[in-house]
Design a protein around this motif. Structure first.
Motif, PDB file in Angstrom:
ATOM      1  N   VAL A  49      -5.663 -12.488  92.392  1.00 18.33           N
ATOM      2  CA  VAL A  49      -6.038 -11.460  91.435  1.00 18.33           C
ATOM      3  C   VAL A  49      -6.906 -12.103  90.367  1.00 18.33           C
ATOM      4  CG1 VAL A  49      -5.186  -9.837  89.705  1.00 18.33           C
ATOM      5  CG2 VAL A  49      -3.962 -10.106  91.834  1.00 18.33           C
ATOM      6  N   ASP A  50      -8.082 -11.536  90.166  1.00 19.76           N
ATOM      7  CA  ASP A  50      -8.984 -12.000  89.118  1.00 19.76           C
ATOM      8  C   ASP A  50      -8.785 -11.072  87.929  1.00 19.76           C
ATOM      9  OD1 ASP A  50     -10.948 -13.276  87.717  1.00 19.76           O
ATOM     10  OD2 ASP A  50     -12.606 -12.347  88.806  1.00 19.76           O
ATOM     11  N   LEU A  51      -8.048 -11.546  86.925  1.00 23.17           N
ATOM     12  CA  LEU A  51      -7.714 -10.712  85.782  1.00 23.17           C
ATOM     13  C   LEU A  51      -8.951 -10.439  84.939  1.00 23.17           C
ATOM     14  CD1 LEU A  51      -4.390 -12.429  84.686  1.00 23.17           C
ATOM     15  CD2 LEU A  51      -4.636 -10.272  85.894  1.00 23.17           C
ATOM     16  N   PRO A  52      -9.002  -9.262  84.315  1.00 19.66           N
ATOM     17  CA  PRO A  52     -10.129  -8.975  83.433  1.00 19.66           C
ATOM     18  C   PRO A  52     -10.042  -9.818  82.166  1.00 19.66           C
ATOM     19  CG  PRO A  52      -8.523  -7.198  83.348  1.00 19.66           C
ATOM     20  CD  PRO A  52      -8.067  -8.149  84.408  1.00 19.66           C
ATOM     21  N   LYS A  53     -11.186 -10.031  81.543  1.00 17.72           N
ATOM     22  CA  LYS A  53     -11.248 -10.834  80.332  1.00 17.72           C
ATOM     23  C   LYS A  53     -11.199  -9.910  79.123  1.00 17.72           C
ATOM     24  CE  LYS A  53     -13.728 -14.667  78.391  1.00 17.72           C
ATOM     25  NZ  LYS A  53     -14.821 -15.607  78.530  1.00 17.72           N
ATOM     26  N   ALA A  54     -10.465 -10.337  78.095  1.00 14.51           N
ATOM     27  CA  ALA A  54     -10.359  -9.550  76.871  1.00 14.51           C
ATOM     28  C   ALA A  54     -10.775 -10.417  75.692  1.00 14.51           C
ATOM     29  CB  ALA A  54      -8.935  -9.055  76.669  1.00 14.51           C
ATOM     30  N   ALA A  55     -11.444  -9.797  74.720  1.00 15.97           N
ATOM     31  CA  ALA A  55     -11.883 -10.543  73.538  1.00 15.97           C
ATOM     32  C   ALA A  55     -10.710 -10.845  72.618  1.00 15.97           C
ATOM     33  CB  ALA A  55     -12.944  -9.747  72.790  1.00 15.97           C
ATOM     34  N   ALA A  56      -9.765  -9.926  72.532  1.00 15.84           N
ATOM     35  CA  ALA A  56      -8.594 -10.130  71.678  1.00 15.84           C
ATOM     36  C   ALA A  56      -7.374  -9.629  72.424  1.00 15.84           C
ATOM     37  CB  ALA A  56      -8.745  -9.357  70.371  1.00 15.84           C
ATOM     38  N   THR A  57      -6.294 -10.368  72.299  1.00 16.56           N
ATOM     39  CA  THR A  57      -5.056  -9.973  72.961  1.00 16.56           C
ATOM     40  C   THR A  57      -3.922 -10.014  71.971  1.00 16.56           C
ATOM     41  OG1 THR A  57      -4.552 -12.227  73.649  1.00 16.56           O
ATOM     42  CG2 THR A  57      -5.778 -10.859  75.206  1.00 16.56           C
ATOM     43  N   PHE A  58      -2.875  -9.258  72.264  1.00 14.65           N
ATOM     44  CA  PHE A  58      -1.666  -9.252  71.462  1.00 14.65           C
ATOM     45  C   PHE A  58      -0.575  -9.885  72.287  1.00 14.65           C
ATOM     46  CE2 PHE A  58       2.390  -7.144  70.526  1.00 14.65           C
ATOM     47  CZ  PHE A  58       2.536  -7.538  69.211  1.00 14.65           C
ATOM     48  N   ARG A  59       0.078 -10.878  71.738  1.00 18.49           N
ATOM     49  CA  ARG A  59       1.141 -11.575  72.476  1.00 18.49           C
ATOM     50  C   ARG A  59       2.457 -11.300  71.768  1.00 18.49           C
ATOM     51  NH1 ARG A  59       1.549 -14.563  76.933  1.00 18.49           N
ATOM     52  NH2 ARG A  59       3.253 -16.019  76.932  1.00 18.49           N
ATOM     53  N   SER A  60       3.342 -10.613  72.474  1.00 18.66           N
ATOM     54  CA  SER A  60       4.659 -10.349  71.906  1.00 18.66           C
ATOM     55  C   SER A  60       5.668 -11.323  72.466  1.00 18.66           C
ATOM     56  CB  SER A  60       5.089  -8.907  72.210  1.00 18.66           C
ATOM     57  OG  SER A  60       5.344  -8.779  73.581  1.00 18.66           O
ATOM     58  N   GLU A  61       6.874 -11.270  71.963  1.00 19.37           N
ATOM     59  CA  GLU A  61       7.918 -12.163  72.436  1.00 19.37           C
ATOM     60  C   GLU A  61       8.315 -11.842  73.867  1.00 19.37           C
ATOM     61  OE1 GLU A  61       8.321 -10.334  69.531  1.00 19.37           O
ATOM     62  OE2 GLU A  61       7.549 -11.962  68.303  1.00 19.37           O
ATOM     63  N   ASP A 111      -6.510  -6.450  89.123  1.00 19.17           N
ATOM     64  CA  ASP A 111      -7.744  -7.190  89.374  1.00 19.17           C
ATOM     65  C   ASP A 111      -8.889  -6.489  88.654  1.00 19.17           C
ATOM     66  OD1 ASP A 111     -10.254  -8.027  90.854  1.00 19.17           O
ATOM     67  OD2 ASP A 111      -8.760  -9.236  91.899  1.00 19.17           O
ATOM     68  N   ARG A 112      -9.811  -7.269  88.138  1.00 18.18           N
ATOM     69  CA  ARG A 112     -10.908  -6.666  87.370  1.00 18.18           C
ATOM     70  C   ARG A 112     -11.856  -5.868  88.253  1.00 18.18           C
ATOM     71  NH1 ARG A 112     -15.842  -9.662  86.945  1.00 18.18           N
ATOM     72  NH2 ARG A 112     -15.754 -11.526  88.240  1.00 18.18           N
ATOM     73  N   ARG A 113     -11.822  -6.115  89.562  1.00 16.65           N
ATOM     74  CA  ARG A 113     -12.674  -5.369  90.486  1.00 16.65           C
ATOM     75  C   ARG A 113     -11.936  -4.227  91.171  1.00 16.65           C
ATOM     76  NH1 ARG A 113     -14.193 -11.120  92.364  1.00 16.65           N
ATOM     77  NH2 ARG A 113     -12.016 -10.866  92.820  1.00 16.65           N
ATOM     78  N   ALA A 114     -10.674  -4.027  90.816  1.00 17.38           N
ATOM     79  CA  ALA A 114      -9.901  -2.923  91.397  1.00 17.38           C
ATOM     80  C   ALA A 114     -10.367  -1.609  90.779  1.00 17.38           C
ATOM     81  CB  ALA A 114      -8.410  -3.124  91.127  1.00 17.38           C
ATOM     82  N   ASN A 115     -10.160  -0.535  91.536  1.00 13.42           N
ATOM     83  CA  ASN A 115     -10.473   0.779  90.982  1.00 13.42           C
ATOM     84  C   ASN A 115      -9.522   1.073  89.825  1.00 13.42           C
ATOM     85  OD1 ASN A 115     -12.516   1.339  92.811  1.00 13.42           O
ATOM     86  ND2 ASN A 115     -11.116   2.271  94.264  1.00 13.42           N
ATOM     87  N   PHE A 116     -10.071   1.574  88.764  1.00  5.44           N
ATOM     88  CA  PHE A 116      -9.259   1.917  87.604  1.00  5.44           C
ATOM     89  C   PHE A 116      -8.214   2.958  87.976  1.00  5.44           C
ATOM     90  CE2 PHE A 116      -8.674   4.148  83.488  1.00  5.44           C
ATOM     91  CZ  PHE A 116      -8.105   3.088  82.811  1.00  5.44           C
ATOM     92  N   GLU A 117      -8.540   3.798  88.931  1.00  6.24           N
ATOM     93  CA  GLU A 117      -7.629   4.845  89.390  1.00  6.24           C
ATOM     94  C   GLU A 117      -6.334   4.255  89.956  1.00  6.24           C
ATOM     95  OE1 GLU A 117      -7.874   7.681  93.186  1.00  6.24           O
ATOM     96  OE2 GLU A 117      -9.452   8.033  91.704  1.00  6.24           O
ATOM     97  N   ASP A 118      -6.430   3.113  90.645  1.00  2.00           N
ATOM     98  CA  ASP A 118      -5.235   2.476  91.217  1.00  2.00           C
ATOM     99  C   ASP A 118      -4.306   1.956  90.131  1.00  2.00           C
ATOM    100  OD1 ASP A 118      -6.230   2.955  93.783  1.00  2.00           O
ATOM    101  OD2 ASP A 118      -7.296   1.040  93.819  1.00  2.00           O
TER     102      ASP A 118
END
Length: 140
Positions: A49-61, A111-118
């Motif tokens: 799975v190639d995860l999408p890239k994000a400029a900012a993320t929130f990390r919780s416990e 995956d960043r190339r997966a259909n958003f619908e899925d």
């Protein structure tokens, strides 16, 4: 006056001691060095799975130890905790989890190339069962 103590021998380096020292240093660095493995992907090692890239993320416990990990690969196949499942089987599992703990955390690795619908279909199944503690896994 010169005192003769025997034959003059050339100093030599003890190779056995040198090899022992090098072996010891090699072993020390091999043991002392740790290779960082992403804890989140230990369950999903076999799923590419190639995860999408994000400029900012929130990390919780809770992000470090999610309850359920649902992966959607680029072809739209769904995996639950590393095992391939059908939409019906996923729905049944989500129903069981929601019955035991309505606040269970669910992480979706899309995956960043997966259909958003899925990915939205998986989110809809979670919402339908009342699981609202959702997180989408991205890379920084």
């Amino acid at each position: 006056m010169k005192i003769n103590l025997g034959e003059d021998q050339e100093p030599e380096i003890g190779l056995v001691a040198l090899i022992d020292c090098i072996f010891f240093l090699l072993m020390f660095f091999m043991v002392a060095t740790t290779f960082k493995q992403n804890e989140d992907n230990k369950k999903n090692r076999a799923i590419p799975v190639d995860l999408p890239k994000a400029a900012a993320t929130f990390r919780s416990e809770d992000a470090s130890s999610p309850g359920l990990v649902i992966t959607v690969d680029r072809d739209g196949h769904i995996f639950l905790d590393g095992s391939a499942v059908t939409t019906g089987a996923l729905h049944d599992r989500l129903r069981d989890v929601a019955a035991h703990d309505a606040h269970a955390s669910v992480r979706i690795d899309g995956d960043r190339r997966a259909n958003f619908e899925d990915v939205v279909q998986v989110m809809d199944l979670c919402a339908f069962e009342g699981l609202t503690n959702l997180a989408v896994h991205v890379r920084n």
